[in-house]
Design a protein around this motif. Sequence first.
Motif, PDB file in Angstrom:
ATOM      1  N   THR A  47       0.854  -1.189   0.000  1.00 37.08           N
ATOM      2  CA  THR A  47       0.000   0.000   0.000  1.00 37.08           C
ATOM      3  C   THR A  47       0.887   1.236   0.000  1.00 37.08           C
ATOM      4  O   THR A  47       2.036   1.180   0.440  1.00 37.08           O
ATOM      5  N   LYS A  48       0.360   2.330  -0.527  1.00 35.68           N
ATOM      6  CA  LYS A  48       1.095   3.593  -0.500  1.00 35.68           C
ATOM      7  C   LYS A  48       0.535   4.432   0.642  1.00 35.68           C
ATOM      8  O   LYS A  48      -0.615   4.874   0.590  1.00 35.68           O
ATOM      9  N   VAL A  49       1.347   4.619   1.679  1.00 35.33           N
ATOM     10  CA  VAL A  49       0.888   5.374   2.844  1.00 35.33           C
ATOM     11  C   VAL A  49       0.997   6.870   2.513  1.00 35.33           C
ATOM     12  O   VAL A  49       2.095   7.342   2.215  1.00 35.33           O
ATOM     13  N   PRO A  50      -0.112   7.618   2.553  1.00 35.35           N
ATOM     14  CA  PRO A  50      -0.013   9.047   2.245  1.00 35.35           C
ATOM     15  C   PRO A  50       0.969   9.745   3.187  1.00 35.35           C
ATOM     16  O   PRO A  50       0.880   9.596   4.413  1.00 35.35           O
ATOM     17  N   SER A  51       1.913  10.488   2.625  1.00 35.44           N
ATOM     18  CA  SER A  51       2.934  11.157   3.436  1.00 35.44           C
ATOM     19  C   SER A  51       2.308  12.074   4.480  1.00 35.44           C
ATOM     20  O   SER A  51       2.813  12.188   5.606  1.00 35.44           O
ATOM     21  N   VAL A  52       1.207  12.719   4.131  1.00 31.21           N
ATOM     22  CA  VAL A  52       0.551  13.648   5.059  1.00 31.21           C
ATOM     23  C   VAL A  52       0.035  12.901   6.301  1.00 31.21           C
ATOM     24  O   VAL A  52       0.003  13.452   7.401  1.00 31.21           O
ATOM     25  N   VAL A  53      -0.321  11.628   6.128  1.00 26.69           N
ATOM     26  CA  VAL A  53      -0.795  10.818   7.267  1.00 26.69           C
ATOM     27  C   VAL A  53       0.390  10.330   8.101  1.00 26.69           C
ATOM     28  O   VAL A  53       0.345  10.333   9.334  1.00 26.69           O
ATOM     29  N   VAL A  54       1.473   9.919   7.432  1.00 28.68           N
ATOM     30  CA  VAL A  54       2.676   9.482   8.166  1.00 28.68           C
ATOM     31  C   VAL A  54       3.187  10.620   9.052  1.00 28.68           C
ATOM     32  O   VAL A  54       3.397  10.455  10.260  1.00 28.68           O
ATOM     33  N   ARG A  55       3.363  11.787   8.434  1.00 29.34           N
ATOM     34  CA  ARG A  55       4.024  12.900   9.121  1.00 29.34           C
ATOM     35  C   ARG A  55       3.154  13.531  10.210  1.00 29.34           C
ATOM     36  O   ARG A  55       3.657  13.946  11.254  1.00 29.34           O
ATOM     37  N   ASN A  56       1.844  13.592   9.978  1.00 29.29           N
ATOM     38  CA  ASN A  56       0.968  14.325  10.897  1.00 29.29           C
ATOM     39  C   ASN A  56       0.139  13.448  11.832  1.00 29.29           C
ATOM     40  O   ASN A  56      -0.483  13.961  12.756  1.00 29.29           O
ATOM     41  N   LEU A  57       0.147  12.127  11.578  1.00 29.72           N
ATOM     42  CA  LEU A  57      -0.635  11.256  12.461  1.00 29.72           C
ATOM     43  C   LEU A  57       0.238  10.146  13.033  1.00 29.72           C
ATOM     44  O   LEU A  57       0.476  10.114  14.231  1.00 29.72           O
ATOM     45  N   LEU A  58       0.756   9.265  12.181  1.00 26.87           N
ATOM     46  CA  LEU A  58       1.553   8.134  12.679  1.00 26.87           C
ATOM     47  C   LEU A  58       2.732   8.598  13.529  1.00 26.87           C
ATOM     48  O   LEU A  58       3.017   8.028  14.582  1.00 26.87           O
ATOM     49  N   GLU A  59       3.425   9.663  13.086  1.00 27.86           N
ATOM     50  CA  GLU A  59       4.630  10.113  13.789  1.00 27.86           C
ATOM     51  C   GLU A  59       4.352  11.271  14.740  1.00 27.86           C
ATOM     52  O   GLU A  59       5.291  11.880  15.253  1.00 27.86           O
ATOM     53  N   GLY A 228      -3.606   2.043   3.621  1.00 29.88           N
ATOM     54  CA  GLY A 228      -2.518   2.909   4.052  1.00 29.88           C
ATOM     55  C   GLY A 228      -1.817   2.537   5.337  1.00 29.88           C
ATOM     56  O   GLY A 228      -1.299   3.402   6.040  1.00 29.88           O
ATOM     57  N   VAL A 229      -1.769   1.244   5.666  1.00 29.20           N
ATOM     58  CA  VAL A 229      -1.015   0.806   6.845  1.00 29.20           C
ATOM     59  C   VAL A 229       0.063  -0.178   6.361  1.00 29.20           C
ATOM     60  O   VAL A 229      -0.256  -1.176   5.728  1.00 29.20           O
ATOM     61  N   PRO A 230       1.353   0.106   6.631  1.00 38.50           N
ATOM     62  CA  PRO A 230       2.431  -0.749   6.099  1.00 38.50           C
ATOM     63  C   PRO A 230       2.300  -2.205   6.539  1.00 38.50           C
ATOM     64  O   PRO A 230       1.694  -2.511   7.570  1.00 38.50           O
ATOM     65  N   LEU A 231       2.916  -3.100   5.765  1.00 38.76           N
ATOM     66  CA  LEU A 231       2.835  -4.539   6.038  1.00 38.76           C
ATOM     67  C   LEU A 231       3.423  -4.904   7.399  1.00 38.76           C
ATOM     68  O   LEU A 231       2.853  -5.697   8.138  1.00 38.76           O
TER      69      LEU A 231
END
Length: 500
Positions: A47-59, A228-231
Amino acid sequence: PDPIKFEGSLWEGPAMSESELLADLKSLGGKNKFNYKSFIGQGYYGTKVPSVVVRNLLESPGWYTSYTPYQAEIAQGRLESLLNYQTMVMDLTGLPVANASLLDEATAVGETIGMALTQAKFKKNKFFIDSRMHPQTIAVAQTRADGMGAELVIGEWEKVDNFGDYAGVAVQYPDTNGAVNDYTDFFAKAKAAKSLTVCATDLLALCSLKPPGEMGAEVAVGSAQRFGVPLGYGGPHAAFLSCIDSLKRIIPGRIIGISKDVHGNPALRMALQTREQHIKREKATSNICTAQALLANMAAMYAVYHGPEGLRNISSEAHIKAKALAVGMTELGHTVLHSTFFDTISIQLKSMSADDYMKKAVAKGYNVRKLSETTISIALDETADDVDMQALLECAGGAMALSELRVKAEAMDATGGLGRTSSFLTHPVFNTYHCEMEMQRYIYRLERKDLALNTAMIPLGSCTMKLNAASQMLPISWPEFGNVHPFVPVEQAAGYQEMF
């Protein structure tokens, strides 16, 4: 127990600084074949994790250090995101009630066994599970059934005739080999015999296929991983469970409800809280601490960001590529085993063994799934591109003109009349935040409503990620750990093995 007890010392050598630890983890991750592409499927997809979600939510510590939302007044942001998750699941599965996440697909199916026994008032103790559900789901269901004193019967759904014997029946859609089946009559017969109908399914497939609710399924379950959640070598990923309205009092997991605050304004809270934090443990339906809220929020934001049109495009592209691959494999002399499929095709190979094909694929940096000595399956996903398609065809015997295969694929119906006609994600929240700046502001607006470790001390929640240092969290979003499929050959996950 002795068989799993580790006898050596856990750590040898001097203590490490944070920078040394990160360098060590980078080296460890480098031992995983994270650059390989895995088209193995079986419930796990690139899956392609949206960068905006990685940077502003996951991290973001505003999202990952906040406590499970019991105290609604300091959790309105996460409650809204989890409500989005529920709405997404309800729309895609075509059912009126959903929870806001469970642990994973296999244990979610295990939960439905408990639901079926409860609905049958424990007068029936058999549960039928189709043999073409994912193998790990069947394995977990067996363990859960044993613990509940239930008998798990594994067989082929087409051959079931004694529906009255079963508290519930479960099938996979599309099944583990990729086939898309119409379960309408099967569900109708089961319901007539008062047997609970369960359908394990795939959210991306449901953007293109008729939802289980429209076929008559009473419960739908699955994993939201491919939103959008990595393996992550198998997890963690949020699961989902949706159901008909009459089952809402026995649904496990948390349900977010819309209520009113003391001023009469709309406010969110957790509804129907038959959970162990609120009542006696033996009467609880689940422990909501462990239900993957952060991953559910990631999946919900994936749907908010892409919206219905974006999801339809991602879904149809995976489907067209699978059809094109099926056409190519057929033209190379191999046999595609199902005429109806979404993104996964099973192929009976001609003049070569499955091991031969897989050896060629691995040499090019690809993993596929072996079904038998002469049969493989290939599960395409959002990450598959023309280079991948060409490589997969070359392993089967030759390069082909992809543009011609695509034209043939677009003219072909591989859904067997089960294409989706109903709309989904019509709520404004899924049709507003499609540019990165608006999405960033939406995520931040929700974060500001909540109490997390970046604003105050939280006395509760030792089981949350609030106790992890930033250096411990950083590798979570590294591809060295995120891009590894759980069913790759074990030697491709040497870094993970050493970590374990």
